[in-house]
Write a protein that holds these residues in place. Structure first.
Motif, short mmCIF file in Angstrom:
data_model
loop_
_atom_site.label_atom_id
_atom_site.label_comp_id
_atom_site.label_asym_id
_atom_site.label_seq_id
_atom_site.Cartn_x
_atom_site.Cartn_y
_atom_site.Cartn_z
N GLY A 263 -21.07 -29.81 47.67
CA GLY A 263 -22.11 -30.68 47.14
C GLY A 263 -22.81 -31.51 48.19
N THR A 264 -22.71 -31.12 49.46
CA THR A 264 -23.39 -31.86 50.51
C THR A 264 -24.89 -31.54 50.48
OG1 THR A 264 -23.03 -30.11 52.13
CG2 THR A 264 -21.37 -31.85 51.99
N THR A 265 -25.68 -32.44 51.05
CA THR A 265 -27.12 -32.27 51.13
C THR A 265 -27.57 -32.60 52.55
OG1 THR A 265 -27.69 -34.56 50.60
CG2 THR A 265 -27.30 -33.06 48.74
N THR A 266 -28.88 -32.53 52.79
CA THR A 266 -29.40 -32.87 54.11
C THR A 266 -29.22 -34.36 54.41
OG1 THR A 266 -31.61 -33.18 53.16
CG2 THR A 266 -31.11 -31.02 54.10
N HIS A 267 -28.91 -35.14 53.38
CA HIS A 267 -28.72 -36.58 53.57
C HIS A 267 -27.26 -36.95 53.79
CE1 HIS A 267 -32.89 -37.21 52.54
NE2 HIS A 267 -32.73 -36.55 51.40
N THR A 268 -26.36 -35.97 53.63
CA THR A 268 -24.95 -36.24 53.89
C THR A 268 -24.76 -36.49 55.38
OG1 THR A 268 -24.29 -34.79 52.05
CG2 THR A 268 -22.60 -35.33 53.68
N SER A 269 -23.93 -37.45 55.73
CA SER A 269 -23.76 -37.81 57.14
C SER A 269 -23.21 -36.64 57.95
CB SER A 269 -22.82 -39.01 57.28
OG SER A 269 -21.48 -38.62 57.03
N LEU A 270 -23.61 -36.60 59.22
CA LEU A 270 -23.17 -35.53 60.11
C LEU A 270 -21.66 -35.60 60.34
CD1 LEU A 270 -24.33 -33.17 61.70
CD2 LEU A 270 -24.65 -34.70 63.63
N VAL A 271 -21.12 -36.80 60.38
CA VAL A 271 -19.67 -36.98 60.56
C VAL A 271 -18.92 -36.32 59.40
CG1 VAL A 271 -17.81 -38.68 60.62
CG2 VAL A 271 -19.92 -39.08 61.90
N GLN A 272 -19.43 -36.51 58.19
CA GLN A 272 -18.78 -35.92 57.02
C GLN A 272 -18.89 -34.40 57.05
OE1 GLN A 272 -20.12 -37.61 53.33
NE2 GLN A 272 -18.83 -36.30 52.06
N LYS A 273 -20.04 -33.90 57.46
CA LYS A 273 -20.21 -32.45 57.53
C LYS A 273 -19.29 -31.83 58.59
CE LYS A 273 -24.95 -32.22 55.79
NZ LYS A 273 -26.34 -31.86 56.07
N ASP A 274 -19.16 -32.53 59.71
CA ASP A 274 -18.25 -32.08 60.76
C ASP A 274 -16.82 -32.00 60.23
OD1 ASP A 274 -17.02 -31.64 63.34
OD2 ASP A 274 -16.61 -33.79 63.41
N SER A 275 -16.45 -33.01 59.46
CA SER A 275 -15.10 -33.04 58.88
C SER A 275 -14.89 -31.89 57.90
CB SER A 275 -14.87 -34.38 58.20
OG SER A 275 -13.60 -34.43 57.58
N LEU A 276 -15.90 -31.64 57.06
CA LEU A 276 -15.80 -30.55 56.08
C LEU A 276 -15.70 -29.20 56.76
CD1 LEU A 276 -18.49 -31.78 53.51
CD2 LEU A 276 -16.03 -31.60 53.09
N LEU A 277 -16.51 -28.99 57.80
CA LEU A 277 -16.48 -27.72 58.52
C LEU A 277 -15.13 -27.51 59.21
CD1 LEU A 277 -17.89 -25.19 59.62
CD2 LEU A 277 -18.77 -26.60 61.50
N HIS B 169 -12.23 -28.84 58.42
CA HIS B 169 -11.22 -28.60 57.39
C HIS B 169 -11.30 -27.16 56.88
CE1 HIS B 169 -8.59 -29.31 53.96
NE2 HIS B 169 -9.52 -28.75 53.18
N TYR B 170 -12.51 -26.66 56.69
CA TYR B 170 -12.69 -25.29 56.19
C TYR B 170 -12.12 -24.27 57.17
CZ TYR B 170 -14.93 -20.97 54.72
OH TYR B 170 -15.15 -19.66 54.33
#
Length: 282
Positions: free
Chosen positions: A41-55, A57-58
């Protein structure tokens, strides 16, 4: 690569020993490759730190992390056009970037997704990175855009009549383009006068995809229509005025106009001016 802050991304710990480091652009690309936006459910407005964490973890959740890392690296490298191919694009030239986004949208039938806050350069990179075509095709697209832009961008003399500080003219021009189906509608970038001005210029640059004759005709008609509007708004335009003349007077006026080879309105103007001047002398 995008010129982001030098963040110490978690994903780079998994990439140690592979001779590569991920930054903002690579992380966004990886998120798209693994379709993590849909899963998380991330979007272009989701923080880069959070996206880094999600990637991170995946990748760590895969049964064979080493293979997952190798696939990640290969996929990103086979998706991202080398940054030197974007060197000709001025990062703060919004007129060019709006035009490029429109070409990208039109050629690949892509819905443009805004990225960051009014950062058109990042938006362009994000969207071209997200298209599922080969790197060679992306490079060819960029080369064609560069060639076309250099040849067909409207010269300054053809756009000098547009005043970027005139809010009413900008709004009129933007609505005129919409009325005649000449607007760029790949995304909305008209939140103030400056952005509207840049969007208008990009629309006019886009006219070059037609024949030179049709482009010149459109520009000429637009400038003429604006000039007529300015004249009407100035109050100097002549307004029709009805005078209830008798048939005899009307006939005499027509004969005078015929004898003087003038319009009836001109005859009346001369007569009125003459009488007015005579009264002023008394």
């Amino acid at each position: 690569m995008l010129h982001d802050k030098n963040l110490n991304f978690q994903i780079n710990k998994l990439l140690e020993g592979h001779g590569i480091k991920f930054r903002e652009r690579e992380i966004e690309c990886a998120i798209n490759i693994f379709n993590l936006n849909s899963y998380t459910g991330t979007t272009t407005h989701t923080s880069l730190v959070q996206k880094d964490s999600l990637l991170t973890h995946y990748i760590n959740s895969q049964s064979n992390v080493s293979d997952a890392v190798s696939y990640l690296i290969a996929s990103v490298q086979n998706t991202l056009v080398p940054v030197e191919n974007f060197d000709w694009i001025e990062k703060d030239n919004n007129r060019l970037l709006i035009w490029l986004l429109n070409r990208l949208s039109a050629q690949y039938n892509r819905l443009i997704i805004p990225y960051a806050v009014n950062n058109l350069y990042k938006t362009f990179l994000y969207n071209i990175d997200g298209i599922t075509i080969t790197i060679d095709d992306k490079i060819l697209f960029l080369q064609n855009c560069l060639s076309f832009w250099n040849i067909n961008k409207l010269p300054d003399r053809e756009i000098q009549w547009i005043d970027q500080t005139n809010s009413s003219q900008l709004e009129w021009t933007w609505q005129y383009l919409a009325k005649h189906s000449l607007q760029i509608n790949c995304f909305n970038y008209t939140y103030n006068d400056q952005s509207k001005y840049e969007s208008i210029l990009a629309c006019l640059d886009n006219l070059s995809y037609g024949t030179p004759e049709s482009k010149e005709l459109i520009l000429l008609k637009m400038k003429k229509t604006w000039s007529q509007k300015k004249f009407r708004d100035s109050g100097k335009a002549k307004k029709p005025y009805h005078l209830p003349l008798t048939k005899e007077t009307q006939s005499q006026l027509e004969q005078l106009a015929l004898l003087k080879n003038m319009r009836k309105s001109e005859v009346l103007k001369i007569i009125i001016q003459k009488e007015f001047d005579a009264l002023k002398l008394k």
